[in-house]
Design a protein around this motif. Structure first.
Motif, PDB file in Angstrom:
ATOM      1  N   GLN A 184      20.735  -4.379  -0.058  1.00  0.00           N
ATOM      2  CA  GLN A 184      21.023  -5.699  -0.645  1.00  0.00           C
ATOM      3  C   GLN A 184      21.284  -5.596  -2.153  1.00  0.00           C
ATOM      4  OE1 GLN A 184      18.156  -8.735   1.307  1.00  0.00           O
ATOM      5  NE2 GLN A 184      17.196  -6.759   1.728  1.00  0.00           N
ATOM      6  N   ARG A 185      21.777  -4.453  -2.608  1.00  0.00           N
ATOM      7  CA  ARG A 185      21.866  -4.172  -4.050  1.00  0.00           C
ATOM      8  C   ARG A 185      22.705  -5.194  -4.808  1.00  0.00           C
ATOM      9  NH1 ARG A 185      26.756  -0.678  -5.164  1.00  0.00           N
ATOM     10  NH2 ARG A 185      25.820  -0.323  -7.204  1.00  0.00           N
ATOM     11  N   HIS A 186      23.708  -5.769  -4.207  1.00  0.00           N
ATOM     12  CA  HIS A 186      24.568  -6.720  -4.914  1.00  0.00           C
ATOM     13  C   HIS A 186      23.991  -8.136  -4.942  1.00  0.00           C
ATOM     14  CE1 HIS A 186      27.722  -3.856  -5.674  1.00  0.00           C
ATOM     15  NE2 HIS A 186      27.745  -3.495  -4.391  1.00  0.00           N
ATOM     16  N   GLN A 187      22.863  -8.327  -4.283  1.00  0.00           N
ATOM     17  CA  GLN A 187      22.202  -9.632  -4.297  1.00  0.00           C
ATOM     18  C   GLN A 187      20.986  -9.660  -5.219  1.00  0.00           C
ATOM     19  OE1 GLN A 187      22.309  -9.386   0.313  1.00  0.00           O
ATOM     20  NE2 GLN A 187      21.890 -11.520  -0.137  1.00  0.00           N
ATOM     21  N   SER A 190      10.975   7.678  -9.195  1.00  0.00           N
ATOM     22  CA  SER A 190      10.785   9.098  -8.884  1.00  0.00           C
ATOM     23  C   SER A 190      10.977   9.356  -7.385  1.00  0.00           C
ATOM     24  CB  SER A 190       9.383   9.539  -9.327  1.00  0.00           C
ATOM     25  OG  SER A 190       9.147  10.886  -9.012  1.00  0.00           O
ATOM     26  N   PHE A 191      10.456   8.463  -6.558  1.00  0.00           N
ATOM     27  CA  PHE A 191      10.621   8.579  -5.102  1.00  0.00           C
ATOM     28  C   PHE A 191      12.101   8.484  -4.727  1.00  0.00           C
ATOM     29  CE2 PHE A 191      10.794   7.044  -0.769  1.00  0.00           C
ATOM     30  CZ  PHE A 191       9.727   7.661  -0.124  1.00  0.00           C
ATOM     31  N   LEU A 192      12.802   7.562  -5.365  1.00  0.00           N
ATOM     32  CA  LEU A 192      14.239   7.407  -5.108  1.00  0.00           C
ATOM     33  C   LEU A 192      14.998   8.664  -5.494  1.00  0.00           C
ATOM     34  CD1 LEU A 192      16.648   5.595  -4.332  1.00  0.00           C
ATOM     35  CD2 LEU A 192      16.622   4.707  -6.674  1.00  0.00           C
ATOM     36  N   GLU A 193      14.593   9.275  -6.595  1.00  0.00           N
ATOM     37  CA  GLU A 193      15.257  10.492  -7.074  1.00  0.00           C
ATOM     38  C   GLU A 193      15.137  11.618  -6.052  1.00  0.00           C
ATOM     39  OE1 GLU A 193      15.761  12.365 -11.560  1.00  0.00           O
ATOM     40  OE2 GLU A 193      14.050  11.103 -11.049  1.00  0.00           O
ATOM     41  N   ARG A 194      14.012  11.658  -5.349  1.00  0.00           N
ATOM     42  CA  ARG A 194      13.779  12.711  -4.358  1.00  0.00           C
ATOM     43  C   ARG A 194      14.393  12.394  -2.993  1.00  0.00           C
ATOM     44  NH1 ARG A 194       8.613  11.863  -6.263  1.00  0.00           N
ATOM     45  NH2 ARG A 194       7.933  11.083  -4.217  1.00  0.00           N
ATOM     46  N   ASN A 195      14.609  11.102  -2.720  1.00  0.00           N
ATOM     47  CA  ASN A 195      14.955  10.709  -1.347  1.00  0.00           C
ATOM     48  C   ASN A 195      16.266   9.947  -1.203  1.00  0.00           C
ATOM     49  OD1 ASN A 195      12.417  11.394   0.404  1.00  0.00           O
ATOM     50  ND2 ASN A 195      11.579  10.469  -1.446  1.00  0.00           N
ATOM     51  N   MET A 254       7.158   2.556   0.776  1.00  0.00           N
ATOM     52  CA  MET A 254       8.088   2.770  -0.339  1.00  0.00           C
ATOM     53  C   MET A 254       9.505   3.023   0.181  1.00  0.00           C
ATOM     54  SD  MET A 254       8.235   3.233  -3.774  1.00  0.00           S
ATOM     55  CE  MET A 254       6.779   4.036  -4.487  1.00  0.00           C
ATOM     56  N   TYR A 255       9.610   3.868   1.189  1.00  0.00           N
ATOM     57  CA  TYR A 255      10.926   4.213   1.742  1.00  0.00           C
ATOM     58  C   TYR A 255      11.641   2.958   2.247  1.00  0.00           C
ATOM     59  CZ  TYR A 255      14.449   6.936   4.291  1.00  0.00           C
ATOM     60  OH  TYR A 255      15.634   7.472   4.732  1.00  0.00           O
ATOM     61  N   CYS A 256      10.925   2.155   3.026  1.00  0.00           N
ATOM     62  CA  CYS A 256      11.557   0.974   3.625  1.00  0.00           C
ATOM     63  C   CYS A 256      11.889  -0.079   2.575  1.00  0.00           C
ATOM     64  CB  CYS A 256      10.644   0.389   4.698  1.00  0.00           C
ATOM     65  SG  CYS A 256      10.477   1.452   6.152  1.00  0.00           S
ATOM     66  N   GLN A 257      11.018  -0.239   1.573  1.00  0.00           N
ATOM     67  CA  GLN A 257      11.290  -1.235   0.532  1.00  0.00           C
ATOM     68  C   GLN A 257      12.488  -0.830  -0.321  1.00  0.00           C
ATOM     69  OE1 GLN A 257       8.080  -3.480  -1.389  1.00  0.00           O
ATOM     70  NE2 GLN A 257       6.634  -2.082  -0.393  1.00  0.00           N
ATOM     71  N   LEU A 258      12.585   0.451  -0.669  1.00  0.00           N
ATOM     72  CA  LEU A 258      13.739   0.913  -1.449  1.00  0.00           C
ATOM     73  C   LEU A 258      15.026   0.820  -0.623  1.00  0.00           C
ATOM     74  CD1 LEU A 258      12.291   3.978  -3.391  1.00  0.00           C
ATOM     75  CD2 LEU A 258      13.167   1.859  -4.385  1.00  0.00           C
ATOM     76  N   LEU A 259      14.935   1.175   0.649  1.00  0.00           N
ATOM     77  CA  LEU A 259      16.105   1.077   1.522  1.00  0.00           C
ATOM     78  C   LEU A 259      16.592  -0.372   1.601  1.00  0.00           C
ATOM     79  CD1 LEU A 259      18.105   2.382   3.463  1.00  0.00           C
ATOM     80  CD2 LEU A 259      16.371   2.202   5.275  1.00  0.00           C
TER      81      LEU A 259
END
Length: 596
Positions: A209-212, A229-234, A199-204
């Motif tokens: 690449q957020r603009h793509q 929820s994971f993003l909110e914590r990390n 999850m950490y690596c996929q969200l990172l």
């Protein structure tokens, strides 16, 4: 793959859908004949058809079955006997269904060609989507995919979920790379066994690449909300990685570290500041649109029990991103696709693809009503089955399939309603699973299993002079992960009049964990390993609460003569009534035992 080839590939896929659905009846007969040619000499079919491969004899002699009927054959294959017990091709692995039998996951045989059929369905999705949202080849998809723990059968066959099977197959790992299937997540991150590191690596990767990113999603709505929820914590740690250009040292998986070195190629403090400004807002309403401003939709299963997550998804997207449900599938077989993917989630209907398996249907009712108390183990006369092209608009059916992998007239347990036709192929709305009362993620708890678990747990009350007199339940998804809530009305043995005494908090906690220990394998895996379901909660209500609940439902039109306490509450008003009478509550103090 260049643009012209992509365009032709999409056109060919859409043409294939038309071809299949225009001759759905002929395709179905061809499929059944092919299955009988392949599997007609198996032990199972020989028992019923005496070696015949005749379609009419199949329809007359082969019974409609549930898992308990085919389980002995599957178990024999799992123990090392030949695949010819049920199929003419070699069983390559067992797929663990989200359903259970005697508390253990149902094992579904699968053959190599099944992966071709699943890939066929996946390859239809983007050509369908591209009709409604052009330009999807101009960016990437942030789809969060995960594998689950797997086992081996006694003879060494892999036993894993259908999605884990697909992600580990050459069909996924060696797929053709094209602009329509360009994911932000590296394959190594998807295939990481540690779900937190994955999850950490996929969200990172998705943030870098957020603009793509043009598409967001996960297989199930529940998994996508877990990611938020994971993003909110990390998010702070993730921003630090982007700012420094170095992966957090707590990510120890070698494959993850290797693939992420290709994502974090250099420090990017400007990007980190952008993300930090967005995530530090007190309200996360619309957060998805802020973090991924080019995103055009969210793809996830939002039908059936997953519909409970729609309000949360709409909150995080501020209602600006359509919720797209693309396909209908199970461990047993992939069934069909949604040809109108931008429809309202409440109107999602799937066109069944007649080349996937041989479809039949048990008629359940017409005109907006169906037999709610369907007996999932009851016998079904063969002459009561309806074939694919003869279902009626507006009617309700239970799905029955015959597959190349050896399931013959197998009851899937899904209730469907016919909403229309595409050419000759019917389109179905998924209504529910038969007899499932609680579900948060992949777990599916039916009334019988709930009753059994509570019967065991309530014995813990007896030494304290307490008696469980009534109960109901609710799948609470107001927080992530969601969790089961049980409402208990308890009577105390001191004259059976005074119910104001309080049970010791630890007793309630022990009741919680006792219930969880008795629930099935899939629930316990979701709790202990996947962490996709939170600790079970028991809420003790005041004496007389369930009489008030009965009065409420009778006031809504229920018959006093036929009233039974619902074992799962769906009504918001009834939940409000129950919660207003809660006098004590407790959660499970630990995870239930689970062994892969």
């Amino acid at each position: 793959m260049d643009g012209k080839k992509l365009e032709y590939k999409g056109w060919a896929a859409l043409k294939e859908i038309e071809k299949l659905t225009e001759k759905a009846d002929e395709v179905q007969e061809t499929i059944l004949k092919a299955i009988l040619m392949q599997n007609g000499e198996t032990e199972y079919l020989s028992k019923h058809m005496k070696g015949s491969k005749d379609v009419d004899k199949f329809k007359f002699h082969v019974p409609v079955i549930t898992y308990k009927d085919v389980c002995p054959y599957i178990q024999r294959i799992a123990n090392g006997e030949n695949s010819s017990l049920v199929t003419g091709h070699r069983v390559t692995e067992m797929l663990c269904s989200s359903g259970t039998s005697a508390g253990e996951p149902k094992l579904m045989p699968t053959i190599a060609e099944d992966l071709d059929r699943r890939t066929f369905v996946y390859n239809l999705i983007m050509p369908i989507m591209n009709q409604y949202i052009p330009g999807l080849d101009e960016g990437k998809a942030m789809f969060l995919y995960f594998i689950k723990a797997e086992m081996s059968t006694p003879c060494g066959l892999p036993a894993r979920t259908v999605l884990t099977s697909y992600y580990k197959s050459k069909h996924f790992k060696c797929r053709t790379r094209d602009a329509f299937n360009d994911f932000t997540s590296p394959d190594q991150a998807i295939l990481c066994k540690d779900s937190n590191q994955s999850m950490y690596c996929q969200l990172l990767s998705g943030l870098v690449q957020r603009h793509q990113v043009l598409r967001l999603g996960a297989v199930f709505a529940s998994a996508f909300l877990r990611a938020i929820s994971f993003l909110e914590r990390n998010w702070g740690r993730l921003c630090n990685d982007i700012r420094s250009g170095e992966l957090d040292p707590t990510i120890t998986d070698p494959e993850c570290r290797s693939c992420m070195s290709m994502v974090l190629t250099s420090p990017n403090p400007c990007l980190a500041d952008e993300i930090e400004d967005i995530c530090s807002n007190t309200s996360w309403k619309g957060i998805l649109c802020h973090l991924w401003p080019r995103a055009k939709y969210i793809e996830a299963v939002v039908t059936g029990s997953m519909a409970q997550y729609i309000p949360a998804l709409e909150y995080y997207s501020e209602g600006k991103l359509p919720l797209v449900c693309t396909m209908y599938a199970s461990s047993e077989c992939y069934f069909g696709v949604n040809l109108k993917p931008l429809c309202d989630p409440a109107d999602v209907a799937f066109t069944l693809l007649p080349n996937m398996c041989y479809f039949e249907f048990i008629h359940l009712g017409d005109n907006g009503t169906w037999l709610v108390n369907v007996d999932e183990e009851g016998e079904v006369p063969n002459d009561k089955l309806v074939n694919l092209v003869n279902v009626r608009l507006g009617s309700y059916y239970e799905l029955v399939v015959t597959t190349f992998a050896g399931l013959n007239r197998y009851r899937i347990g899904d209730v469907l309603r016919v909403t229309g036709f595409h050419n000759k192929a019917p389109q179905f709305q998924f209504i529910c699973r038969i007899n499932v009362v609680l579900s948060i993620d992949n777990d599916k708890t039916n009334e019988e299993d709930l009753q059994k678990s509570i019967t065991t747990a309530k014995k813990l009350l007896e030494p304290y002079g307490a008696l469980l007199v009534e109960y109901t339940s609710y799948a609470d998804t107001s927080s992530v992960p969601g969790h089961y809530v049980l409402y208990w009305e308890i009577l105390h043995d001191s004259s059976f009049l005074d119910s104001s005494a309080e049970l010791d908090f630890k007793v309630l906690q022990e009741c919680c964990i006792s219930v969880e220990e008795e629930l099935d394998y899939v629930y316990r895996r979701c709790r202990a390993h996947d962490k996709s379901v939170g600790p079970l909660e028991i809420r003790v209500v005041e004496s007389g609460t369930f009489e008030a609940v009965m009065d409420f439902f009778i006031g809504q039109g229920a018959s006093i003569n036929q009233y039974k306490t619902p074992r799962c509450i769906k009504s918001n008003a009834a939940l409000k009534l129950l919660n207003s009478h809660v006098k004590a509550s407790a959660f499970s103090p630990r995870d239930p035992a689970w062994i892969p």
